[in-house]
Design a protein around this motif. Sequence first.
Motif, PDB file in Angstrom:
ATOM      1  N   GLN A   1      10.917  13.265  -7.221  1.00  0.00           N
ATOM      2  CA  GLN A   1      11.616  13.493  -5.781  1.00  0.00           C
ATOM      3  C   GLN A   1      13.215  13.305  -5.646  1.00  0.00           C
ATOM      4  O   GLN A   1      13.488  11.998  -5.774  1.00  0.00           O
ATOM      5  CB  GLN A   1      10.812  13.021  -4.506  1.00  0.00           C
TER       6      GLN A   1
ATOM      7  N   THR B   1      16.620  12.736  -4.275  1.00  0.00           N
ATOM      8  CA  THR B   1      16.993  12.284  -2.843  1.00  0.00           C
ATOM      9  C   THR B   1      18.471  13.208  -2.646  1.00  0.00           C
ATOM     10  O   THR B   1      19.078  13.693  -3.476  1.00  0.00           O
ATOM     11  CB  THR B   1      17.480  10.919  -2.840  1.00  0.00           C
ATOM     12  N   ARG B   2      19.119  13.198  -1.515  1.00  0.00           N
ATOM     13  CA  ARG B   2      20.133  13.833  -1.091  1.00  0.00           C
ATOM     14  C   ARG B   2      21.301  13.123  -1.920  1.00  0.00           C
ATOM     15  O   ARG B   2      22.295  13.988  -2.339  1.00  0.00           O
ATOM     16  CB  ARG B   2      20.385  13.690   0.541  1.00  0.00           C
TER      17      ARG B   2
ATOM     18  N   GLU C   1      16.856   9.928   1.793  1.00  0.00           N
ATOM     19  CA  GLU C   1      16.604  11.315   2.321  1.00  0.00           C
ATOM     20  C   GLU C   1      16.223  12.221   1.113  1.00  0.00           C
ATOM     21  O   GLU C   1      16.863  12.313   0.070  1.00  0.00           O
ATOM     22  CB  GLU C   1      17.655  11.983   3.127  1.00  0.00           C
ATOM     23  N   PRO C   2      15.147  12.819   1.382  1.00  0.00           N
ATOM     24  CA  PRO C   2      14.745  13.888   0.253  1.00  0.00           C
ATOM     25  C   PRO C   2      15.666  14.893   0.336  1.00  0.00           C
ATOM     26  O   PRO C   2      16.192  15.423   1.277  1.00  0.00           O
ATOM     27  CB  PRO C   2      13.356  14.312   0.885  1.00  0.00           C
ATOM     28  N   ALA C   3      15.859  15.320  -0.801  1.00  0.00           N
ATOM     29  CA  ALA C   3      16.647  16.729  -1.170  1.00  0.00           C
ATOM     30  C   ALA C   3      16.129  17.912  -0.478  1.00  0.00           C
ATOM     31  O   ALA C   3      14.850  18.337  -0.803  1.00  0.00           O
ATOM     32  CB  ALA C   3      16.930  16.996  -2.498  1.00  0.00           C
ATOM     33  N   THR C   4      16.967  18.778   0.234  1.00  0.00           N
ATOM     34  CA  THR C   4      16.146  20.028   0.644  1.00  0.00           C
ATOM     35  C   THR C   4      16.978  21.000   0.076  1.00  0.00           C
ATOM     36  O   THR C   4      18.199  21.025   0.188  1.00  0.00           O
ATOM     37  CB  THR C   4      16.190  19.973   2.159  1.00  0.00           C
ATOM     38  N   GLY C   5      16.387  22.112  -0.020  1.00  0.00           N
ATOM     39  CA  GLY C   5      17.165  23.155  -0.808  1.00  0.00           C
ATOM     40  C   GLY C   5      18.030  22.807  -1.910  1.00  0.00           C
ATOM     41  O   GLY C   5      18.995  23.578  -2.213  1.00  0.00           O
ATOM     42  N   ASP C   6      17.209  22.174  -2.860  1.00  0.00           N
ATOM     43  CA  ASP C   6      17.863  21.689  -4.005  1.00  0.00           C
ATOM     44  C   ASP C   6      17.901  22.810  -4.925  1.00  0.00           C
ATOM     45  O   ASP C   6      17.149  23.466  -5.532  1.00  0.00           O
ATOM     46  CB  ASP C   6      17.159  20.439  -4.509  1.00  0.00           C
TER      47      ASP C   6
ATOM     48  N   SER D   1      11.688  26.852  -6.772  1.00  0.00           N
ATOM     49  CA  SER D   1      10.775  26.909  -5.972  1.00  0.00           C
ATOM     50  C   SER D   1       9.565  27.480  -7.111  1.00  0.00           C
ATOM     51  O   SER D   1       9.686  28.275  -7.933  1.00  0.00           O
ATOM     52  CB  SER D   1      10.604  27.524  -4.782  1.00  0.00           C
TER      53      SER D   1
END
Length: 82
Positions: free
Chosen positions: A9, A11-12, A69-74, A79
């Motif tokens: 996972q 992170t930001r 913070e988890p990365a979003t839209g990495d 996907s």
Amino acid sequence: MLASPVNFQRTRGAVLLSQLGLDQAEIARRCGVSQSAVSHWTTGRAIPRDGQKMRLRDAYRIPIAAWFEPATGDPSRPSRAA
């Protein structure tokens, strides 16, 4: 039989570090770690220790909170279709 790949996972903080476009060896030198450690940070395999997070904050303006913070839209993680 091949083992299934481990999904780490990111992170930001990892995404922000990757987006700097800097040489991992230079980041490693400034943080007092190996290039391999920086590679692990950017892939989400590991996160920096507290002192390293402070160095990254001071040198590259990466907020300490970003490492939690988890990365979003990495964009580096395509996907997967189910």
